[in-house]
Write a protein that holds these residues in place. Structure first.
Motif, PDB file in Angstrom:
ATOM      1  N   LYS A 102       4.158   6.009   5.562  1.00  0.00           N
ATOM      2  CA  LYS A 102       4.957   5.717   4.386  1.00  0.00           C
ATOM      3  C   LYS A 102       6.115   4.829   4.804  1.00  0.00           C
ATOM      4  N   SER A 112       5.586   9.286  -0.738  1.00  0.00           N
ATOM      5  CA  SER A 112       4.392  10.035  -0.350  1.00  0.00           C
ATOM      6  C   SER A 112       3.694   9.393   0.847  1.00  0.00           C
ATOM      7  N   GLN A 161       0.800  -1.218   0.000  1.00  0.00           N
ATOM      8  CA  GLN A 161       0.000   0.000   0.000  1.00  0.00           C
ATOM      9  C   GLN A 161       0.838   1.277   0.000  1.00  0.00           C
ATOM     10  N   LEU A 162       2.056   1.210   0.517  1.00  0.00           N
ATOM     11  CA  LEU A 162       2.852   2.420   0.737  1.00  0.00           C
ATOM     12  C   LEU A 162       4.110   2.453  -0.123  1.00  0.00           C
ATOM     13  N   ALA A 182      -1.308   9.176   8.734  1.00  0.00           N
ATOM     14  CA  ALA A 182      -0.768   8.780   7.428  1.00  0.00           C
ATOM     15  C   ALA A 182       0.567   8.061   7.625  1.00  0.00           C
ATOM     16  N   LYS A 238       0.358   8.196   2.977  1.00  0.00           N
ATOM     17  CA  LYS A 238      -0.960   7.648   2.668  1.00  0.00           C
ATOM     18  C   LYS A 238      -1.700   7.353   3.975  1.00  0.00           C
TER      19      LYS A 238
END
Length: 209
Positions: free
Chosen positions: A207, A165, A160-161, A205, A167
Motif C-alpha cells: 500500500k 488498504s 493500483q494502491l 501485499a 493489495k
C-alpha cells in the motif's frame, strides 16, 4: 573504475536470470509437493515416499537459497545504480580546465554562459499529498530523486494502491504493468520502501505510505 552503463546492464541481466531460476524452482517445489501428496494417498507406507519427501525438501531449500541470492542482487543493482548516478553528478560539476592562453573577451562570454546553465530534473513528477493537503519533506526529497525504473514502478503502483488498504501484487504483475524487466522490479521496490513511499507486509501485499 566507475560503474558504466554496460556494467549496470550485466548486473541487471544476471538479476533477471536469477529471478527466472527462482520462479522455476518454486514451480518445481509445487509439482514435487503434488507428487508427495499423491504417493501418500495411494500408498501411505510406500518405500519410495521417503525419497520423494527428501527431494521435496531439497527443492524447497534450493528455492530459498536462490531467493536469498536474488535479494542480494537487488541490493547490488541498487548500489551500482547509485554509483552511476553519483558519477554523472560529479562530472557535471567539474570546472573547465584552465586555458593555456591569454584571456579574451570570448572567454568572458563563455564563462557567463556556463554560469547561467541550470541542470533541471527531467520528467518532473507530482508529489504524493497527505490527507491534510501538505507534502512531507521526506516524500518531496525522495520523489525528486527517483528516476528510470524506480519512478516507472512508482507510477504504476500509484494506479493500483491506496493508503487505506493492502493489495497483493506479484513482481510479474508489476513488471508487466510498468513495462520494465521482472529482474529490475525488486531493486525498485527496495528503493521505494527505503524512501518511505510504499509499505509491504510479509504476505506480498502493498500500500502507499
Amino acid at each position: 573504475m566507475s560503474v558504466t552503463a554496460d556494467t549496470l546492464s550485466f548486473i541487471q541481466q544476471a538479476g533477471q536470470s536469477i529471478d527466472a531460476a527462482r520462479q522455476a524452482l518454486v514451480e518445481a517445489v509445487a509439482q514435487q509437493g503434488q507428487l508427495v501428496a499423491s504417493a501418500v494417498v495411494e500408498q501411505p507406507f510406500g518405500a519410495g515416499n521417503d525419497k520423494l519427501f527428501a527431494q521435496w525438501k531439497t527443492l524447497a531449500r534450493l528455492a530459498q537459497e536462490v531467493q536469498s541470492i536474488e535479494e542480494q542482487f537487488k541490493t547490488i543493482y541498487e548500489t551500482a545504480s547509485a554509483l552511476k548516478a553519483r558519477e554523472i553528478q560529479v562530472l557535471a560539476a567539474l570546472p573547465h580546465a584552465p586555458r593555456h592562453r591569454p584571456a579574451t573577451r570570448g572567454d568572458a562570454v563563455d564563462e557567463a554562459i556556463i554560469k547561467e546553465v541550470i541542470v533541471k530534473t527531467k520528467g518532473a513528477r507530482k508529489l504524493p499529498k497527505r490527507s491534510n493537503g501538505k507534502v512531507s519533506a521526506n516524500a518531496e526529497t525522495s520523489t525528486q530523486a527517483l528516476a528510470g525504473n524506480h519512478a516507472t514502478v512508482l507510477d504504476f503502483l500509484r494506479t493500483q494502491l491506496n493508503r487505506k488498504s493492502w493489495k497483493p501484487l506479484t513482481h510479474a504483475t508489476m513488471a508487466k504493468g510498468s513495462g520494465i524487466p521482472a529482474g529490475s522490479v525488486g531493486a525498485s521496490l527496495a528503493r521505494l520502501k527505503k524512501d518511505g513511499l510504499i509499505l509491504t507486509d510479509d504476505k506480498g501485499a502493498y500500500k502507499l505510505a
